[in-house]
Design a protein around this motif. Structure first.
Motif, PDB file in Angstrom:
ATOM      1  N   ALA A 128      56.115  32.259  23.896  1.00  0.00           N
ATOM      2  CA  ALA A 128      55.670  31.534  25.091  1.00  0.00           C
ATOM      3  C   ALA A 128      55.328  30.094  24.766  1.00  0.00           C
ATOM      4  O   ALA A 128      55.556  29.184  25.575  1.00  0.00           O
ATOM      5  N   SER A 149      46.065  33.085  28.868  1.00  0.00           N
ATOM      6  CA  SER A 149      46.623  34.089  29.764  1.00  0.00           C
ATOM      7  C   SER A 149      45.639  34.252  30.921  1.00  0.00           C
ATOM      8  O   SER A 149      44.476  34.583  30.703  1.00  0.00           O
ATOM      9  N   ARG A 210      56.639  40.107  36.441  1.00  0.00           N
ATOM     10  CA  ARG A 210      57.280  41.338  35.974  1.00  0.00           C
ATOM     11  C   ARG A 210      58.376  41.808  36.932  1.00  0.00           C
ATOM     12  O   ARG A 210      59.417  42.310  36.501  1.00  0.00           O
ATOM     13  N   GLU A 214      61.806  36.070  34.528  1.00  0.00           N
ATOM     14  CA  GLU A 214      61.450  34.789  33.914  1.00  0.00           C
ATOM     15  C   GLU A 214      61.927  33.629  34.783  1.00  0.00           C
ATOM     16  O   GLU A 214      63.016  33.666  35.355  1.00  0.00           O
ATOM     17  N   PHE A 303      60.165  42.738  33.237  1.00  0.00           N
ATOM     18  CA  PHE A 303      59.455  42.304  32.025  1.00  0.00           C
ATOM     19  C   PHE A 303      58.128  43.035  31.893  1.00  0.00           C
ATOM     20  O   PHE A 303      57.118  42.597  32.436  1.00  0.00           O
ATOM     21  N   SER A 306      55.302  41.057  29.525  1.00  0.00           N
ATOM     22  CA  SER A 306      54.980  39.698  29.954  1.00  0.00           C
ATOM     23  C   SER A 306      53.557  39.599  30.471  1.00  0.00           C
ATOM     24  O   SER A 306      52.921  40.601  30.799  1.00  0.00           O
ATOM     25  N   THR A 307      53.078  38.362  30.540  1.00  0.00           N
ATOM     26  CA  THR A 307      51.819  38.072  31.200  1.00  0.00           C
ATOM     27  C   THR A 307      51.909  36.663  31.784  1.00  0.00           C
ATOM     28  O   THR A 307      52.823  35.908  31.461  1.00  0.00           O
ATOM     29  N   TYR A 382      52.385  40.105  23.950  1.00  0.00           N
ATOM     30  CA  TYR A 382      53.467  39.893  24.901  1.00  0.00           C
ATOM     31  C   TYR A 382      54.529  38.973  24.307  1.00  0.00           C
ATOM     32  O   TYR A 382      54.261  38.204  23.390  1.00  0.00           O
ATOM     33  N   THR A 384      56.886  37.401  26.673  1.00  0.00           N
ATOM     34  CA  THR A 384      57.296  36.485  27.733  1.00  0.00           C
ATOM     35  C   THR A 384      56.084  35.957  28.485  1.00  0.00           C
ATOM     36  O   THR A 384      55.218  36.737  28.883  1.00  0.00           O
ATOM     37  N   GLY A 385      56.021  34.663  28.670  1.00  0.00           N
ATOM     38  CA  GLY A 385      54.986  34.059  29.497  1.00  0.00           C
ATOM     39  C   GLY A 385      55.595  33.633  30.827  1.00  0.00           C
ATOM     40  O   GLY A 385      56.592  32.919  30.847  1.00  0.00           O
ATOM     41  N   THR A 386      55.030  34.119  31.922  1.00  0.00           N
ATOM     42  CA  THR A 386      55.554  33.768  33.238  1.00  0.00           C
ATOM     43  C   THR A 386      54.551  32.904  33.992  1.00  0.00           C
ATOM     44  O   THR A 386      53.413  32.723  33.570  1.00  0.00           O
TER      45      THR A 386
END
Length: 433
Positions: A128, A149, A210, A214, A303, A306-307, A382, A384-386
């Motif tokens: 991320a 996060s 999620r 992304e 995802f 992810s968070t 995690y 993936t960072g969204t």
């Protein structure tokens, strides 16, 4: 005569090479101008200067740093003046968006991705942190030194043990725990749901990421997708199911954000949803039985690892610096030092950051409270960072989402209607731009 000219030419070429005109060696003398966001009046500022800046110059005697420390409005005024004049320091402390958007939008910072890839930083940093798409320029303009996060899933292991349970790994497991916990007098999940931003920032941004995938927010902002699309509506329907399944009680709408930590600490619920920053509130309580992790896996989403992430500040290199020049080499060496393992370890141990952007730090070896160690390891939870909704969409949009999420909780609005309301808010906002 020809021989004399040849000798003079050879001397001139040698002199130019030594002076760095042909690129210089890896240790050619370099002076770097640095704009640092730094409050010199804070306790510990002298220690930070010695540990970080003085130590770098001692380890790199060929690099001279001319540093300007500014804080608050004086810093932002300096950046504005630099943008207007198109003249910048070599190294700039900045944020990935927000107050530093002007630097990113104008492409005044170098793309650090080739340098990061060349030095294989992907093995040491959270994915991320190296995601250039999460920065306002659309590329890696700064190397962040920390992550935030906006979602953290706090687990009260004492409550779960009393009910004969362990932390749920999937949503189905979580849903199955509801009647067991209720029979023991516990709520399943609590959050400060009275404040409209909390559900949106601390849970729904994660859920939207999620379900939608992304960079979902960029697709909507660009018009390639809409809030009325099935994936976003499905994310809203999942929030509705949380109340239907009683995983989150509608009575949480009465819990003030300031009171939720007390209720969780008094063992009123098995789980708390909040931002990672809320861990600081548990330090004085000296709790040994609270874990920090991600919301459980949801079947069928894009995802699960992810968070919702906000990148922290860091340092970038002025786009005016030539590629592969001695100045670029020196600047990149300094940036790696400022975001290095030793520096981030010290920042973590001194409480200046909560989640380091590096994933090669052993928080268990540090003198930290148990809850601090839980948060420090969070970046490894995690991949993936969204997006965080209220960090990327205009107020008209995120306010409609905030209000609508509470209406869903009360049962006065359905997810499909809310999708249309939010899309309309975006369309109206765009029409005024």
């Amino acid at each position: 005569m020809i021989k004399s000219y040849y000798s003079m030419g050879l001397i001139l070429v040698t002199a130019l090479a030594l002076s760095g005109c042909f690129g210089g060696g890896p240790n050619a003398p370099v002076s770097l101008r640095v704009l640092n966001y730094f409050d010199t009046t804070l306790p510990g500022s002298a220690e930070e200067e010695a540990r970080v800046w003085d130590a770098f110059e001692e380890a790199n005697p060929h690099i001279t740093i001319v540093r300007e420390d500014l804080y608050g409005e004086s810093y932002h005024a300096k950046i504005a003046a630099c943008i207007e004049a198109r003249k910048f320091p070599d190294i700039i402390f900045a944020w990935p968006s927000g107050g530093s958007t002007g630097l990113h939008a104008g492409k005044f910072l170098k793309d650090l991705s080739p340098l990061a890839a060349g030095d294989k930083l992907g093995t040491a940093f959270s994915p991320a942190a190296l995601d250039g798409g999460a920065q306002a320029a659309g590329y890696l303009g700064i190397l962040p030194r920390s992550l935030t996060s906006t979602h953290a899933f706090y687990v009260n292991t004492a409550v779960l043990a009393d009910a004969g349970l362990t932390a749920a790994k999937t949503y189905d497991e979580l849903k199955a725990q509801v009647p067991i916990l209720r029979s023991k007098g516990y709520e399943t999940i609590i959050l400060g749901n009275q404040d409209g931003w909390v559900m949106q920032e601390c849970l729904f941004s994660l859920i939207a990421g999620r379900f939608c995938g992304e960079a979902w927010e960029q697709a909507i902002l660009s018009g390639k997708a809409k809030f009325t699309d099935s994936d976003f509506t499905a994310a809203l329907e999942f929030i509705q199911s949380l109340y239907i399944d009683r995983v989150i009680a509608r009575t949480t709408l009465l819990i003030d954000y300031g009171d939720v930590v007390t209720q969780f600490a008094e063992n009123k619920a098995a789980y708390l949803i909040d931002g990672d920053w809320r861990a600081q509130a548990f330090i004085p309580l000296e709790r040994q039985d609270i874990l920090v992790t991600l919301f459980p896996e949801i079947n069928g989403v894009k995802f699960n690892d992810s968070t919702s992430v906000v990148l922290g500040a860091g340092w970038g290199i002025s786009a005016n610096i030539r590629d592969k020049s001695p100045e670029e080499r020196a600047a990149w060496r300094l940036i790696q030092w400022l975001s290095g393992r030793e520096t981030q370890t010290w920042l973590l141990s001194s409480g200046k950051i909560g989640i380091p952007s590096r994933i090669d730090i052993d928080e268990n070896a540090l003198d930290l409270e148990p809850i601090q160690k839980e948060v420090a390891k969070f970046a490894r939870e995690y991949k993936t960072g969204t997006a965080v909704i209220d960090r990327v969409f205009p107020e008209a949009v995120y306010s409609a989402i905030n209000d609508g999420l509470q209406e869903i909780a009360m049962g006065t609005k359905n997810p499909g209607d809310l999708s249309f309301t939010v899309q309309n808010a975006l369309d109206v906002w765009k029409s005024k731009q």
